[in-house]
Design a protein around this motif. Structure first.
Motif, short mmCIF file in Angstrom:
data_model
loop_
_atom_site.label_atom_id
_atom_site.label_comp_id
_atom_site.label_asym_id
_atom_site.label_seq_id
_atom_site.Cartn_x
_atom_site.Cartn_y
_atom_site.Cartn_z
N ARG A 164 92.57 7.93 8.36
CA ARG A 164 91.24 8.24 8.93
C ARG A 164 90.45 6.96 9.21
NH1 ARG A 164 88.35 13.22 5.74
NH2 ARG A 164 89.33 14.95 6.86
N ASP A 165 90.62 5.96 8.35
CA ASP A 165 89.87 4.72 8.53
C ASP A 165 90.53 3.76 9.51
OD1 ASP A 165 87.70 5.26 6.92
OD2 ASP A 165 88.47 4.21 5.18
N MET A 189 90.85 23.22 13.90
CA MET A 189 90.81 21.98 14.66
C MET A 189 92.04 21.17 14.28
SD MET A 189 88.81 20.22 16.87
CE MET A 189 87.04 20.35 16.60
N HIS A 242 81.78 23.85 17.55
CA HIS A 242 82.75 24.05 16.46
C HIS A 242 83.24 22.69 15.99
CE1 HIS A 242 83.51 28.46 17.38
NE2 HIS A 242 82.77 28.07 18.39
N TRP A 243 83.35 22.53 14.67
CA TRP A 243 83.79 21.23 14.14
C TRP A 243 84.69 21.42 12.92
CZ3 TRP A 243 78.93 23.31 13.60
CH2 TRP A 243 78.45 23.51 12.31
N LEU A 250 87.85 7.36 14.48
CA LEU A 250 87.31 8.67 14.81
C LEU A 250 86.31 9.10 13.74
CD1 LEU A 250 87.41 11.32 16.51
CD2 LEU A 250 89.04 12.16 14.79
N ALA A 287 85.38 15.50 16.05
CA ALA A 287 85.44 16.16 17.36
C ALA A 287 84.68 17.48 17.30
CB ALA A 287 86.89 16.41 17.75
N TRP A 288 84.01 17.77 18.38
CA TRP A 288 83.28 19.03 18.52
C TRP A 288 83.82 19.77 19.74
CZ3 TRP A 288 79.12 19.34 14.98
CH2 TRP A 288 78.69 18.13 14.43
N MET A 289 84.10 21.04 19.56
CA MET A 289 84.44 21.87 20.71
C MET A 289 83.21 22.72 21.00
SD MET A 289 87.06 22.80 22.69
CE MET A 289 86.96 23.95 24.07
N HIS A 334 83.69 17.19 22.67
CA HIS A 334 82.87 16.01 22.37
C HIS A 334 83.56 15.25 21.24
CE1 HIS A 334 78.92 18.17 23.82
NE2 HIS A 334 79.91 18.27 24.70
N VAL A 335 83.99 14.05 21.51
CA VAL A 335 84.69 13.25 20.49
C VAL A 335 83.86 12.02 20.17
CG1 VAL A 335 86.75 11.91 19.97
CG2 VAL A 335 86.97 14.06 21.22
N TYR A 344 83.60 8.48 18.41
CA TYR A 344 84.27 7.30 17.88
C TYR A 344 83.23 6.37 17.24
CZ TYR A 344 87.99 8.51 21.30
OH TYR A 344 88.96 9.15 22.04
N ARG A 377 80.41 5.62 3.48
CA ARG A 377 80.79 6.25 2.21
C ARG A 377 80.30 5.44 1.01
NH1 ARG A 377 85.91 6.74 4.79
NH2 ARG A 377 86.72 5.13 3.40
N LYS A 388 80.10 8.72 21.84
CA LYS A 388 80.43 10.15 21.93
C LYS A 388 80.92 10.41 23.36
CE LYS A 388 78.53 14.61 20.46
NZ LYS A 388 77.27 15.32 20.08
N PRO A 414 67.18 17.98 15.28
CA PRO A 414 67.64 18.73 14.10
C PRO A 414 68.39 17.86 13.07
CG PRO A 414 68.13 19.94 16.12
CD PRO A 414 67.68 18.57 16.54
N TYR A 454 74.64 13.97 13.39
CA TYR A 454 75.14 15.24 12.88
C TYR A 454 76.34 14.98 11.96
CZ TYR A 454 72.07 17.47 16.27
OH TYR A 454 70.96 17.88 16.98
N GLN A 469 77.58 16.41 9.47
CA GLN A 469 78.45 17.50 9.00
C GLN A 469 79.74 17.62 9.81
OE1 GLN A 469 75.59 17.80 10.72
NE2 GLN A 469 75.28 19.87 11.53
N PRO A 514 83.90 14.58 8.77
CA PRO A 514 84.41 14.62 7.38
C PRO A 514 84.75 13.25 6.81
CG PRO A 514 85.49 16.32 8.73
CD PRO A 514 84.67 15.46 9.66
N VAL A 515 85.12 12.30 7.65
CA VAL A 515 85.49 10.97 7.16
C VAL A 515 84.30 10.25 6.51
CG1 VAL A 515 85.04 9.75 9.34
CG2 VAL A 515 86.80 8.88 7.76
N LYS A 561 87.97 9.51 2.75
CA LYS A 561 88.93 8.92 3.67
C LYS A 561 90.21 9.73 3.70
CE LYS A 561 90.90 5.52 0.46
NZ LYS A 561 91.19 4.11 0.24
#
Lengths: 189, 189
Positions: free
Chosen positions: A52-53, A71, A114-115, B57, B60-62, B72-73, B75, B85, B98, B171, B179, B181, B184-185, B189
């Protein structure tokens, strides 16, 4: 007497020679394909700890399913896409990790977004042009194949790539078993 | 006489000192946050040329929309997630890109799979803890804000972040306008 630039070049070359027996750092080189560092002598595959990193993104797939959306995010070892764009194939030693995650969604300022949330499992592939492990049932058709599940994320659980893995890749046989259409970076940076 | 190891260390340190005025390579260091290399003296932001090959990364959002689904990805520059972290905030100089893309979909072996095709536009953010460009309307609230569209992909087209950018981020104000949420990274990791 050497100029400052010559001296730096001399030092750099000396350092390169003296440290030549050190493993190449994939981040520093940017174009190394050291997937076999994840493989033991009999072909057992470990999941890379730091994908991931440190890996690059090939692409993301949103799989819509009334029983639970997923996903799927495919990472690859550094330099993988650049090599593919130049050579039209995956470099020997290239690693791909496909992370399958649960998802959440909400009405956001962008729309119905969606994520990915918690990982479910990971598929790992290592490109093998040299047919290294002919007696290991997780190696064949040009790749090493591996599966790790979230409850024991470091335990490889596939037993036979012909049963556990390649069936889902048959439609992508003509592109070396990889669904390249989902990875725009293989066409342009 | 110095041992071989001491000699290598000496050479490495000497080299580091002598080349200290060179730009740090973000890939080699892995933890540099050189987003301001993309910014001129008045705050104009360039889109990084190599983000698909060299950035990491975030997520990613769908976005499902009857008028046209989008992927929407997001980086980020190397080391961004690791820093977050450890420190609970984005490092000064962190770059986020994005990429908004059209999508295609098909019934595949995984199910009803959707994936990114042609890019539509890119949002670029550069973390600025030091309020560097107080007179530039694309800098404020801790970030530099930029927008690039696919028909002229290297031309920055936003004029005022308060009108063109931040509205969609309100928001997420409590998480520094991001955003988190969906990334996850930033948690593991």
């Amino acid at each position: 007497m050497m100029s400052r630039i010559s001296f730096v070049v001399f030092l750099a070359l000396t350092l390169a020679v003296l440290t030549g027996d050190q493993p190449v750092n994939s981040q520093a080189a940017g174009k190394t394909f050291n997937g076999f560092e994840l493989v033991d002598k009999t072909g057992n595959i470990r999941k890379p700890a730091d994908f991931r990193d440190h890996y690059e993104l090939f692409g993301a797939w949103m799989v819509l399913d009334p029983k639970g959306n997923q996903m799927h995010v495919t990472y690859a070892s550094p330099g993988a896409a650049e090599y593919y764009r130049k050579n039209g194939k995956f470099a020997d030693g290239t690693v791909m990790v496909k992370e399958i995650s649960k998802t959440d969604h909400a009405q956001m300022t962008t729309g119905d977004a969606h994520w990915a949330t918690a990982p479910i499992q990971w598929f790992v592939l290592i490109k093998d042009e040299k047919h290294r492990f002919t007696n290991n049932p997780l190696w064949g058709d040009g790749w090493g194949w591996a599966l790790f599940k979230a409850d024991t994320p470091d335990k490889q659980v596939a037993t036979d790539y012909k049963k556990d893995c390649i069936q889902c890749h048959i439609p992508a046989k003509s592109t070396d078993w990889i669904y390249v259409q989902g990875y725009p970076v293989l066409k342009s940076k």
